[in-house]
Scaffold this motif. Structure first.
Motif, PDB file in Angstrom:
ATOM      1  N   GLU A  48       0.872  -1.420   0.115  1.00  0.00           N
ATOM      2  CA  GLU A  48       0.126  -0.014   0.290  1.00  0.00           C
ATOM      3  C   GLU A  48       0.507   0.849   0.031  1.00  0.00           C
ATOM      4  OE1 GLU A  48      -2.932  -0.429   3.183  1.00  0.00           O
ATOM      5  OE2 GLU A  48      -4.357  -1.514   2.055  1.00  0.00           O
ATOM      6  N   ARG A  49       1.837   1.330   1.263  1.00  0.00           N
ATOM      7  CA  ARG A  49       3.073   2.138   0.450  1.00  0.00           C
ATOM      8  C   ARG A  49       3.618   2.437  -0.380  1.00  0.00           C
ATOM      9  NH1 ARG A  49       7.636   1.141   4.248  1.00  0.00           N
ATOM     10  NH2 ARG A  49       8.459   0.773   2.487  1.00  0.00           N
ATOM     11  N   LEU A  50       4.252   1.685  -0.818  1.00  0.00           N
ATOM     12  CA  LEU A  50       4.546   1.349  -2.577  1.00  0.00           C
ATOM     13  C   LEU A  50       3.856   2.011  -3.571  1.00  0.00           C
ATOM     14  CD1 LEU A  50       7.466   1.319  -4.276  1.00  0.00           C
ATOM     15  CD2 LEU A  50       6.340  -1.268  -4.913  1.00  0.00           C
ATOM     16  N   ALA A  51       1.782   1.989  -3.518  1.00  0.00           N
ATOM     17  CA  ALA A  51       1.137   2.507  -4.539  1.00  0.00           C
ATOM     18  C   ALA A  51       0.521   3.652  -4.113  1.00  0.00           C
ATOM     19  CB  ALA A  51       0.358   0.874  -4.393  1.00  0.00           C
ATOM     20  N   SER A  52       0.434   3.794  -3.035  1.00  0.00           N
ATOM     21  CA  SER A  52       0.009   5.086  -2.656  1.00  0.00           C
ATOM     22  C   SER A  52       1.863   6.192  -4.086  1.00  0.00           C
ATOM     23  CB  SER A  52       0.737   5.739  -1.197  1.00  0.00           C
ATOM     24  OG  SER A  52      -0.940   5.215  -0.571  1.00  0.00           O
ATOM     25  N   VAL A  53       3.056   6.219  -3.472  1.00  0.00           N
ATOM     26  CA  VAL A  53       4.264   6.408  -3.445  1.00  0.00           C
ATOM     27  C   VAL A  53       4.074   6.289  -5.257  1.00  0.00           C
ATOM     28  CG1 VAL A  53       6.670   6.657  -3.763  1.00  0.00           C
ATOM     29  CG2 VAL A  53       5.793   6.120  -1.888  1.00  0.00           C
ATOM     30  N   SER A  54       3.499   5.731  -5.787  1.00  0.00           N
ATOM     31  CA  SER A  54       3.553   5.175  -7.380  1.00  0.00           C
ATOM     32  C   SER A  54       2.266   6.412  -7.909  1.00  0.00           C
ATOM     33  CB  SER A  54       3.692   4.348  -7.509  1.00  0.00           C
ATOM     34  OG  SER A  54       4.327   3.092  -7.564  1.00  0.00           O
ATOM     35  N   ARG A  55       1.102   6.341  -7.153  1.00  0.00           N
ATOM     36  CA  ARG A  55       1.099   7.559  -8.018  1.00  0.00           C
ATOM     37  C   ARG A  55       0.931   9.280  -7.461  1.00  0.00           C
ATOM     38  NH1 ARG A  55      -3.713   3.249  -5.478  1.00  0.00           N
ATOM     39  NH2 ARG A  55      -4.772   3.134  -7.474  1.00  0.00           N
ATOM     40  N   MET A  56       1.903   9.326  -6.077  1.00  0.00           N
ATOM     41  CA  MET A  56       2.085  10.824  -5.638  1.00  0.00           C
ATOM     42  C   MET A  56       3.111  11.069  -7.418  1.00  0.00           C
ATOM     43  SD  MET A  56       2.950  10.590  -1.876  1.00  0.00           S
ATOM     44  CE  MET A  56       4.257  11.161  -2.373  1.00  0.00           C
ATOM     45  N   VAL A  57       3.550  10.222  -8.195  1.00  0.00           N
ATOM     46  CA  VAL A  57       4.597  10.978  -9.300  1.00  0.00           C
ATOM     47  C   VAL A  57       4.135  10.139 -10.632  1.00  0.00           C
ATOM     48  CG1 VAL A  57       6.412  10.352  -8.000  1.00  0.00           C
ATOM     49  CG2 VAL A  57       5.819   8.431  -9.190  1.00  0.00           C
ATOM     50  N   LEU A  59       2.759   7.155 -11.553  1.00  0.00           N
ATOM     51  CA  LEU A  59       2.344   5.917 -12.085  1.00  0.00           C
ATOM     52  C   LEU A  59       0.827   4.942 -11.590  1.00  0.00           C
ATOM     53  CD1 LEU A  59       6.058   5.085 -12.159  1.00  0.00           C
ATOM     54  CD2 LEU A  59       4.443   5.882 -13.844  1.00  0.00           C
ATOM     55  N   GLU A  60       0.037   5.507 -12.697  1.00  0.00           N
ATOM     56  CA  GLU A  60      -1.233   4.707 -12.270  1.00  0.00           C
ATOM     57  C   GLU A  60      -0.685   3.393 -12.147  1.00  0.00           C
ATOM     58  OE1 GLU A  60      -4.971   4.250 -10.515  1.00  0.00           O
ATOM     59  OE2 GLU A  60      -3.530   5.823 -10.046  1.00  0.00           O
ATOM     60  N   GLY A  61      -0.407   2.755 -13.309  1.00  0.00           N
ATOM     61  CA  GLY A  61      -0.459   1.509 -13.679  1.00  0.00           C
ATOM     62  C   GLY A  61       0.311   0.123 -12.691  1.00  0.00           C
ATOM     63  N   GLN A  62       1.570   1.221 -12.422  1.00  0.00           N
ATOM     64  CA  GLN A  62       2.126   1.098 -11.497  1.00  0.00           C
ATOM     65  C   GLN A  62       1.016   0.542  -9.916  1.00  0.00           C
ATOM     66  OE1 GLN A  62       3.336   2.426 -13.854  1.00  0.00           O
ATOM     67  NE2 GLN A  62       5.657   1.489 -14.017  1.00  0.00           N
ATOM     68  N   ALA A  63       0.461   1.394  -9.797  1.00  0.00           N
ATOM     69  CA  ALA A  63       0.125   1.488  -8.767  1.00  0.00           C
ATOM     70  C   ALA A  63      -1.208  -0.126  -8.722  1.00  0.00           C
ATOM     71  CB  ALA A  63      -0.692   2.791  -8.348  1.00  0.00           C
ATOM     72  N   VAL A  64      -1.888  -0.056  -9.622  1.00  0.00           N
ATOM     73  CA  VAL A  64      -2.858  -0.530  -9.936  1.00  0.00           C
ATOM     74  C   VAL A  64      -2.106  -1.863  -9.671  1.00  0.00           C
ATOM     75  CG1 VAL A  64      -4.667  -1.685 -11.379  1.00  0.00           C
ATOM     76  CG2 VAL A  64      -4.516   1.198 -10.973  1.00  0.00           C
ATOM     77  N   VAL A  65      -1.174  -2.325 -10.388  1.00  0.00           N
ATOM     78  CA  VAL A  65      -0.655  -3.603  -9.989  1.00  0.00           C
ATOM     79  C   VAL A  65       0.245  -4.004  -8.741  1.00  0.00           C
ATOM     80  CG1 VAL A  65       1.765  -4.386 -10.591  1.00  0.00           C
ATOM     81  CG2 VAL A  65       0.546  -3.730 -13.300  1.00  0.00           C
ATOM     82  N   ILE A  66       0.063  -2.814  -8.080  1.00  0.00           N
ATOM     83  CA  ILE A  66       0.568  -3.435  -6.853  1.00  0.00           C
ATOM     84  C   ILE A  66      -0.407  -3.810  -6.093  1.00  0.00           C
ATOM     85  CG2 ILE A  66       2.032  -1.988  -4.665  1.00  0.00           C
ATOM     86  CD1 ILE A  66       3.445  -0.998  -6.683  1.00  0.00           C
ATOM     87  N   GLU A  67      -1.472  -2.654  -5.977  1.00  0.00           N
ATOM     88  CA  GLU A  67      -3.031  -3.315  -5.069  1.00  0.00           C
ATOM     89  C   GLU A  67      -3.292  -4.752  -6.066  1.00  0.00           C
ATOM     90  OE1 GLU A  67      -5.227   0.180  -6.361  1.00  0.00           O
ATOM     91  OE2 GLU A  67      -4.907   0.986  -4.767  1.00  0.00           O
ATOM     92  N   GLN A  68      -2.549  -5.055  -6.849  1.00  0.00           N
ATOM     93  CA  GLN A  68      -3.140  -6.325  -7.340  1.00  0.00           C
ATOM     94  C   GLN A  68      -2.382  -7.687  -6.461  1.00  0.00           C
ATOM     95  OE1 GLN A  68      -3.820  -6.885 -11.294  1.00  0.00           O
ATOM     96  NE2 GLN A  68      -5.742  -6.344 -11.675  1.00  0.00           N
ATOM     97  N   LEU A  69      -1.029  -7.182  -6.250  1.00  0.00           N
ATOM     98  CA  LEU A  69      -0.144  -8.440  -6.123  1.00  0.00           C
ATOM     99  C   LEU A  69      -0.780  -7.866  -3.927  1.00  0.00           C
ATOM    100  CD1 LEU A  69       3.296  -7.025  -6.935  1.00  0.00           C
ATOM    101  CD2 LEU A  69       2.117  -8.602  -7.214  1.00  0.00           C
ATOM    102  N   ARG A  70      -1.256  -6.479  -3.710  1.00  0.00           N
ATOM    103  CA  ARG A  70      -2.211  -7.019  -1.947  1.00  0.00           C
ATOM    104  C   ARG A  70      -3.449  -7.303  -1.873  1.00  0.00           C
ATOM    105  NH1 ARG A  70      -4.955  -1.884  -1.620  1.00  0.00           N
ATOM    106  NH2 ARG A  70      -6.400  -2.848  -2.864  1.00  0.00           N
ATOM    107  N   ASP A  71      -3.790  -7.485  -3.189  1.00  0.00           N
ATOM    108  CA  ASP A  71      -4.811  -8.366  -3.164  1.00  0.00           C
ATOM    109  C   ASP A  71      -4.736 -10.012  -2.414  1.00  0.00           C
ATOM    110  OD1 ASP A  71      -6.425  -6.079  -3.047  1.00  0.00           O
ATOM    111  OD2 ASP A  71      -7.259  -6.253  -4.700  1.00  0.00           O
ATOM    112  N   ALA A  72      -4.021 -10.756  -3.751  1.00  0.00           N
ATOM    113  CA  ALA A  72      -3.202 -11.715  -4.341  1.00  0.00           C
ATOM    114  C   ALA A  72      -2.645 -11.751  -2.585  1.00  0.00           C
ATOM    115  CB  ALA A  72      -1.672 -11.572  -4.862  1.00  0.00           C
TER     116      ALA A  72
END
Length: 132
Positions: A48-57, A59-72
């Motif tokens: 979640e921390r990494l997804a937030s930082v990705s969004r701040m810069v 990189l929405e696509g990377q944030a979505v991928v990271i959220e899918q990893l979180r869900d997995a």
């Protein structure tokens, strides 16, 4: 702050987060399935921390991928022992596809590597998630 500076902050954060996730996954794989919720919390918090930082810069696509990893990770924690082991084995390979996408954001090769990685996972992404 310039874009190059923000990307460097993101790459630095990624390296810190990657070490945290890798350590948490290793501890989870070496522990009893009953302790999965504790290990899962560590993994999802870092994702979640990494997804937030990705969004701040931007990189929405990377944030979505990271959220899918979180869900997995959450799914693995709720699974039986065999499914948990499969999910954790897949999660353990998360670092390289994301590192490549952070090294060259927007490049087709990095995006395809992420899509292929997600497609090989225990729960393939939806078309909506991939198109984001």
């Amino acid at each position: 702050m310039r874009l190059d500076d923000m990307m460097q902050v993101l790459r630095d954060e990624f390296e810190l987060a990657a070490a945290d996730v890798d350590n948490a996954l290793a501890a989870w794989m070496g522990d009893e399935p009953a302790n999965a919720p504790t290990h899962c919390e560590a993994v999802i918090g870092t994702f979640e921390r990494l997804a937030s930082v990705s969004r701040m810069v931007g990189l929405e696509g990377q944030a979505v991928v990271i959220e899918q990893l979180r869900d997995a990770a959450m799914l693995a924690a709720m699974s039986d022992e065999a499914a948990m082991a499969t999910g954790l084995g897949w999660l353990a390979m998360w670092r390289e596809p994301l590192a490549d996408s952070y090294a060259a954001p927007g490049e087709a090769d990095g995006a395809m590597a992420l899509i292929e990685y997600l497609a090989a996972g225990p729960v393939p992404p939806s078309l909506v998630a991939v198109s984001e």
